[in-house]
Design a protein around this motif. Structure first.
Motif, PDB file in Angstrom:
ATOM      1  N   GLY A  75       0.787  -1.221   0.000  1.00 19.20           N
ATOM      2  CA  GLY A  75       0.000   0.000   0.000  1.00 19.20           C
ATOM      3  C   GLY A  75       0.818   1.269   0.000  1.00 19.20           C
ATOM      4  N   GLY A  76       2.122   1.158  -0.279  1.00 19.38           N
ATOM      5  CA  GLY A  76       2.979   2.333  -0.195  1.00 19.38           C
ATOM      6  C   GLY A  76       2.625   3.412  -1.205  1.00 19.38           C
ATOM      7  N   LYS A  77       2.118   3.040  -2.389  1.00 17.48           N
ATOM      8  CA  LYS A  77       1.795   4.011  -3.431  1.00 17.48           C
ATOM      9  C   LYS A  77       0.317   3.984  -3.805  1.00 17.48           C
ATOM     10  CE  LYS A  77       6.432   4.052  -5.426  1.00 17.48           C
ATOM     11  NZ  LYS A  77       7.247   3.894  -6.658  1.00 17.48           N
ATOM     12  N   GLY A  78      -0.508   3.598  -2.864  1.00 20.39           N
ATOM     13  CA  GLY A  78      -1.938   3.607  -3.119  1.00 20.39           C
ATOM     14  C   GLY A  78      -2.420   2.329  -3.769  1.00 20.39           C
ATOM     15  N   VAL A  79      -3.596   2.414  -4.393  1.00 26.00           N
ATOM     16  CA  VAL A  79      -4.248   1.225  -4.943  1.00 26.00           C
ATOM     17  C   VAL A  79      -3.514   0.680  -6.171  1.00 26.00           C
ATOM     18  CG1 VAL A  79      -6.512   1.867  -4.069  1.00 26.00           C
ATOM     19  CG2 VAL A  79      -5.781   2.691  -6.320  1.00 26.00           C
ATOM     20  N   THR A  80      -2.663   1.469  -6.795  1.00 29.31           N
ATOM     21  CA  THR A  80      -1.953   1.018  -7.998  1.00 29.31           C
ATOM     22  C   THR A  80      -0.654   0.292  -7.677  1.00 29.31           C
ATOM     23  OG1 THR A  80      -0.759   3.118  -8.228  1.00 29.31           O
ATOM     24  CG2 THR A  80      -2.911   2.935  -9.321  1.00 29.31           C
ATOM     25  N   SER A  81      -0.304   0.187  -6.394  1.00 29.88           N
ATOM     26  CA  SER A  81       0.992  -0.371  -6.016  1.00 29.88           C
ATOM     27  C   SER A  81       1.154  -1.821  -6.476  1.00 29.88           C
ATOM     28  CB  SER A  81       1.187  -0.276  -4.507  1.00 29.88           C
ATOM     29  OG  SER A  81       2.448  -0.783  -4.129  1.00 29.88           O
ATOM     30  N   ALA A  82       0.145  -2.660  -6.238  1.00 37.04           N
ATOM     31  CA  ALA A  82       0.238  -4.071  -6.616  1.00 37.04           C
ATOM     32  C   ALA A  82       0.358  -4.228  -8.132  1.00 37.04           C
ATOM     33  CB  ALA A  82      -0.988  -4.827  -6.104  1.00 37.04           C
ATOM     34  N   PHE A  83      -0.428  -3.455  -8.884  1.00 33.10           N
ATOM     35  CA  PHE A  83      -0.347  -3.521 -10.345  1.00 33.10           C
ATOM     36  C   PHE A  83       1.022  -3.057 -10.830  1.00 33.10           C
ATOM     37  CE2 PHE A  83      -0.766  -1.512 -14.504  1.00 33.10           C
ATOM     38  CZ  PHE A  83      -1.320  -2.539 -15.250  1.00 33.10           C
ATOM     39  N   GLU A  84       1.562  -2.015 -10.217  1.00 29.98           N
ATOM     40  CA  GLU A  84       2.871  -1.498 -10.614  1.00 29.98           C
ATOM     41  C   GLU A  84       3.961  -2.545 -10.390  1.00 29.98           C
ATOM     42  OE1 GLU A  84       6.072   1.842  -9.072  1.00 29.98           O
ATOM     43  OE2 GLU A  84       3.928   2.099  -8.636  1.00 29.98           O
ATOM     44  N   ILE A  85       3.878  -3.256  -9.261  1.00 31.81           N
ATOM     45  CA  ILE A  85       4.884  -4.282  -8.963  1.00 31.81           C
ATOM     46  C   ILE A  85       4.808  -5.414  -9.985  1.00 31.81           C
ATOM     47  CG2 ILE A  85       5.501  -6.081  -7.300  1.00 31.81           C
ATOM     48  CD1 ILE A  85       4.732  -4.113  -5.094  1.00 31.81           C
ATOM     49  N   LYS A  86       3.602  -5.856 -10.309  1.00 32.31           N
ATOM     50  CA  LYS A  86       3.456  -6.933 -11.278  1.00 32.31           C
ATOM     51  C   LYS A  86       3.949  -6.508 -12.654  1.00 32.31           C
ATOM     52  CE  LYS A  86       0.164 -10.474 -12.775  1.00 32.31           C
ATOM     53  NZ  LYS A  86      -1.189 -11.040 -12.596  1.00 32.31           N
ATOM     54  N   LEU A  87       3.646  -5.277 -13.058  1.00 33.01           N
ATOM     55  CA  LEU A  87       4.102  -4.778 -14.355  1.00 33.01           C
ATOM     56  C   LEU A  87       5.618  -4.637 -14.376  1.00 33.01           C
ATOM     57  CD1 LEU A  87       3.315  -3.688 -17.142  1.00 33.01           C
ATOM     58  CD2 LEU A  87       3.117  -1.417 -16.101  1.00 33.01           C
ATOM     59  N   LYS A  88       6.194  -4.175 -13.285  1.00 38.07           N
ATOM     60  CA  LYS A  88       7.646  -4.006 -13.211  1.00 38.07           C
ATOM     61  C   LYS A  88       8.361  -5.348 -13.334  1.00 38.07           C
ATOM     62  CE  LYS A  88       9.015  -1.028 -10.263  1.00 38.07           C
ATOM     63  NZ  LYS A  88       9.357  -0.324  -8.998  1.00 38.07           N
ATOM     64  N   ILE A  89       7.855  -6.370 -12.647  1.00 36.44           N
ATOM     65  CA  ILE A  89       8.468  -7.698 -12.730  1.00 36.44           C
ATOM     66  C   ILE A  89       8.298  -8.279 -14.127  1.00 36.44           C
ATOM     67  CG2 ILE A  89       8.276 -10.074 -11.889  1.00 36.44           C
ATOM     68  CD1 ILE A  89       7.671  -8.991  -9.145  1.00 36.44           C
ATOM     69  N   ALA A  90       7.137  -8.078 -14.732  1.00 34.73           N
ATOM     70  CA  ALA A  90       6.895  -8.594 -16.084  1.00 34.73           C
ATOM     71  C   ALA A  90       7.865  -7.980 -17.085  1.00 34.73           C
ATOM     72  CB  ALA A  90       5.454  -8.327 -16.495  1.00 34.73           C
ATOM     73  N   LEU A  91       8.069  -6.674 -17.017  1.00 36.21           N
ATOM     74  CA  LEU A  91       9.000  -6.012 -17.934  1.00 36.21           C
ATOM     75  C   LEU A  91      10.440  -6.446 -17.672  1.00 36.21           C
ATOM     76  CD1 LEU A  91       7.516  -2.397 -18.022  1.00 36.21           C
ATOM     77  CD2 LEU A  91       7.425  -4.127 -19.830  1.00 36.21           C
ATOM     78  N   TRP A  92      10.784  -6.670 -16.411  1.00 36.36           N
ATOM     79  CA  TRP A  92      12.124  -7.143 -16.071  1.00 36.36           C
ATOM     80  C   TRP A  92      12.370  -8.531 -16.669  1.00 36.36           C
ATOM     81  CZ3 TRP A  92      13.289 -11.198 -12.450  1.00 36.36           C
ATOM     82  CH2 TRP A  92      14.640 -11.301 -12.116  1.00 36.36           C
ATOM     83  N   VAL A  93      11.384  -9.410 -16.552  1.00 30.14           N
ATOM     84  CA  VAL A  93      11.500 -10.738 -17.164  1.00 30.14           C
ATOM     85  C   VAL A  93      11.594 -10.617 -18.683  1.00 30.14           C
ATOM     86  CG1 VAL A  93      10.330 -12.947 -17.533  1.00 30.14           C
ATOM     87  CG2 VAL A  93      10.329 -11.908 -15.266  1.00 30.14           C
ATOM     88  N   GLY A  94      10.774  -9.740 -19.263  1.00 32.48           N
ATOM     89  CA  GLY A  94      10.800  -9.555 -20.706  1.00 32.48           C
ATOM     90  C   GLY A  94      12.137  -9.070 -21.204  1.00 32.48           C
TER      91      GLY A  94
END
Length: 273
Positions: A75-94
């Protein structure tokens, strides 16, 4: 090619590279959570990339009196935090999965301006760069638990430590990428030697400066302040440096046999020619 054709070629290859990264990111998105597969009748349980990246933190939590006091906070960055983490990991894997594709596209864009010999060298560059990058990432996964244990271990037993999820994922992914990029050192050194820019005797003559710069690089780029992480990054880089010197010496020796003797005579002396 005209200037416009060069831009269109660049656009085409950049599009291929971006599509490859997106395809790899899609794979990372699918593997974010645990998945159970049935492959040829065999059940395969995938723990998920997120759980794999969180494993060092989980190990530290298991050693404490109250394991629930060490965890991630989404919850550090609001409701978008979980989505941001998943997107960041996906791009890192990509980015990691698609590295052979975008490296090849870079080479393909530069290849028309290279000679036959330089093209052969660049192919060897690609063949060595990908395994070394993967090896560096693998070494990082071995060092990462110790780094997290050192950093989180100073938390008092009667205190809680809820890490910001986005900051933790940034730390872990950057830690792995730094090791992967650092392991590309011999590729660049051998490449410079192969094109005649950096002879082996120059590299070995400056070994003290090279070792010092490697340790400074490891101290600055290692995301954790513990000495173990710095040494784990610096020592393989030193070994790879000397490996590059050895390969460069072999290339220099082979190049010297094909080089006419009169080319090495100074301008003020008479040559056999």
């Amino acid at each position: 090619m005209s200037l416009g054709e060069h831009f269109r070629e660049f656009r085409r290859r950049a599009l291929v590279a971006v599509l490859a990264i997106i395809a790899g990111a899609f794979l990372g998105w699918m593997l974010f959570d645990p998945i159970k597969w049935n492959l040829f009748g065999q059940r395969i349980d995938n723990q998920g990339i997120f759980n794999w990246l969180k494993e060092p933190l989980t190990q530290v939590a298991s050693t404490r009196r109250h394991p629930e006091d060490v965890n991630l906070n989404f919850g550090g960055k609001g409701v978008t935090s979980a989505f941001e983490i998943k997107l960041k990991i996906a791009l890192w894997v990509g980015l990691i999965v698609s590295s052979p594709v975008w490296l090849w596209q870079i080479w393909g864009f530069l290849a028309p301006g290279l000679t036959k010999r330089e093209k052969r060298i660049s192919r060897l560059f690609l063949a060595a760069a990908v395994p070394l990058f993967v090896a560096g990432c693998w070494v990082a996964t071995l060092v990462l638990p110790n780094a997290v244990r050192f950093l989180i271990g100073v938390t008092p037993d009667d205190a809680v430590n809820y890490q910001d999820g986005s900051a933790y994922i940034t730390f872990v992914t950057r830690f792995i990428l730094v090791f992967g990029i650092a392991f590309l050192l011999p590729v660049f050194l051998v490449g410079l030697n192969a094109v005649g820019v950096l002879p082996a005797h120059v590299m070995i003559k400056g070994w003290r400066v090279a070792v010092l710069l490697i340790f400074v690089f490891a101290a600055v780029m290692s995301p954790s302040p513990d000495a173990w992480s710095m040494l784990a990054l610096a020592l393989p880089m030193v070994a790879l440096f000397y490996l590059a010197v050895g390969i460069g010496a072999i290339l220099d020796k082979r190049r010297g046999k094909k080089r006419p003797e009169w080319l090495d005579v100074s301008d003020g002396d008479a040559s056999a020619l």
